[in-house]
Design a protein around this motif. Structure first.
Motif, PDB file in Angstrom:
ATOM      1  N   GLN A 229      76.130  -7.596-101.036  1.00 35.85           N
ATOM      2  CA  GLN A 229      75.019  -7.565-102.253  1.00 35.85           C
ATOM      3  C   GLN A 229      74.620  -6.306-103.108  1.00 35.85           C
ATOM      4  OE1 GLN A 229      71.908  -9.705-100.830  1.00 35.85           O
ATOM      5  NE2 GLN A 229      70.824  -9.881-103.111  1.00 35.85           N
ATOM      6  N   VAL A 230      75.154  -5.457-101.558  1.00 34.67           N
ATOM      7  CA  VAL A 230      74.429  -3.851-102.338  1.00 34.67           C
ATOM      8  C   VAL A 230      75.692  -3.847-102.592  1.00 34.67           C
ATOM      9  CG1 VAL A 230      73.891  -1.985-102.347  1.00 34.67           C
ATOM     10  CG2 VAL A 230      72.707  -3.762-101.289  1.00 34.67           C
ATOM     11  N   GLN A 231      76.216  -3.228-103.851  1.00 33.99           N
ATOM     12  CA  GLN A 231      77.303  -2.644-104.746  1.00 33.99           C
ATOM     13  C   GLN A 231      76.860  -0.596-105.222  1.00 33.99           C
ATOM     14  OE1 GLN A 231      79.524  -5.164-106.933  1.00 33.99           O
ATOM     15  NE2 GLN A 231      81.644  -3.456-106.503  1.00 33.99           N
TER      16      GLN A 231
ATOM     17  N   VAL B  60      75.062   0.934-109.475  1.00 32.66           N
ATOM     18  CA  VAL B  60      74.599   0.908-108.797  1.00 32.66           C
ATOM     19  C   VAL B  60      73.804  -0.353-108.437  1.00 32.66           C
ATOM     20  CG1 VAL B  60      72.489   0.998-107.183  1.00 32.66           C
ATOM     21  CG2 VAL B  60      73.708   2.795-107.474  1.00 32.66           C
ATOM     22  N   SER B  61      74.566  -1.644-107.900  1.00 33.34           N
ATOM     23  CA  SER B  61      73.852  -3.016-108.370  1.00 33.34           C
ATOM     24  C   SER B  61      72.738  -3.354-106.704  1.00 33.34           C
ATOM     25  CB  SER B  61      75.047  -3.945-109.103  1.00 33.34           C
ATOM     26  OG  SER B  61      75.774  -4.304-108.441  1.00 33.34           O
ATOM     27  N   GLY B  62      71.954  -4.804-106.683  1.00 31.19           N
ATOM     28  CA  GLY B  62      72.439  -5.308-105.754  1.00 31.19           C
ATOM     29  C   GLY B  62      71.087  -5.285-104.960  1.00 31.19           C
TER      30      GLY B  62
ATOM     31  N   VAL C 238      88.121  13.195-103.281  1.00 33.22           N
ATOM     32  CA  VAL C 238      87.312  11.889-103.056  1.00 33.22           C
ATOM     33  C   VAL C 238      86.186  12.178-102.851  1.00 33.22           C
ATOM     34  CG1 VAL C 238      87.538   9.490-102.961  1.00 33.22           C
ATOM     35  CG2 VAL C 238      89.304  10.477-103.080  1.00 33.22           C
ATOM     36  N   TYR C 239      85.677  11.617-104.200  1.00 30.58           N
ATOM     37  CA  TYR C 239      83.737  11.464-104.272  1.00 30.58           C
ATOM     38  C   TYR C 239      83.794  10.614-103.850  1.00 30.58           C
ATOM     39  CZ  TYR C 239      84.221  16.873-105.689  1.00 30.58           C
ATOM     40  OH  TYR C 239      84.143  17.726-105.613  1.00 30.58           O
ATOM     41  N   TYR C 240      82.294  10.544-103.204  1.00 32.24           N
ATOM     42  CA  TYR C 240      82.128   9.291-102.926  1.00 32.24           C
ATOM     43  C   TYR C 240      80.235   9.225-103.253  1.00 32.24           C
ATOM     44  CZ  TYR C 240      86.246   8.412 -99.887  1.00 32.24           C
ATOM     45  OH  TYR C 240      87.141   8.418 -99.323  1.00 32.24           O
ATOM     46  N   CYS C 241      79.719   8.332-103.901  1.00 29.79           N
ATOM     47  CA  CYS C 241      78.583   7.905-103.845  1.00 29.79           C
ATOM     48  C   CYS C 241      77.675   7.124-102.558  1.00 29.79           C
ATOM     49  CB  CYS C 241      77.879   8.028-105.041  1.00 29.79           C
ATOM     50  SG  CYS C 241      77.994   5.368-105.318  1.00 29.79           S
ATOM     51  N   ALA C 242      76.423   7.661-102.186  1.00 30.38           N
ATOM     52  CA  ALA C 242      75.978   6.655-100.961  1.00 30.38           C
ATOM     53  C   ALA C 242      74.170   6.548-101.412  1.00 30.38           C
ATOM     54  CB  ALA C 242      76.244   7.422 -99.779  1.00 30.38           C
ATOM     55  N   ARG C 243      73.467   5.267-100.798  1.00 32.90           N
ATOM     56  CA  ARG C 243      72.588   4.827-100.867  1.00 32.90           C
ATOM     57  C   ARG C 243      71.915   6.091 -99.348  1.00 32.90           C
ATOM     58  NH1 ARG C 243      70.226  -0.925 -99.814  1.00 32.90           N
ATOM     59  NH2 ARG C 243      70.897  -0.180 -98.257  1.00 32.90           N
TER      60      ARG C 243
END
Length: 123
Positions: free
Chosen positions: A1-3, A24-26, A93-98
């Motif tokens: 659900q979270v993306q 960001v969604s979800g 490689v760059y990543y976003c994160a919550r």
């Protein structure tokens, strides 16, 4: 659900600039601290920058401080990383994160990750 979905990576010459985006969604985007990490071949995942829920508090790795800027746009549910004066060692490689709670340098503080976007810096 979270993306979380990163975009904006690519090939750039040393000294150039790129802006990464993380859509960001979800979830309620404005309720969470967020961060950017990067990982190059053969090395550990590295904290790049973090930002709190309101955007009022930020922090950067010493290797990128003064060159990169993290920001967020609540209306667009998007996290950004503006990268200026890129160096060869920024290739990764760059990543976003919550973040689960508060952002920080430890990847274990984050409970959801994007798939990453490649940034390649050439001489």
């Amino acid at each position: 659900q979270v993306q979380l979905m990163e975009s904006g990576g690519g090939l750039v010459q040393a000294g150039g600039s790129l802006r990464l985006s993380c859509l960001v969604s979800g979830h309620t985007f404005s309720s969470y601290d967020m961060g950017w990490f990067r990982q190059a071949p053969g090395v550990e995942r590295e904290f790049v920058a973090g930002i709190n829920w309101s955007g009022g508090r930020t922090d950067y790795a010493s290797s990128v401080k003064g060159r990169f800027t993290i920001s967020r746009d609540g209306a667009k549910n998007t996290l950004y990383l503006q990268m200026d004066n890129l160096k060869l060692e920024d290739t990764a490689v760059y990543y976003c994160a919550r973040a689960l709670h508060n952002f920080g340098e430890d990847p274990d503080l984050y409970n959801y990750w994007g798939q990453g976007t490649q940034v390649t810096v050439s001489s």
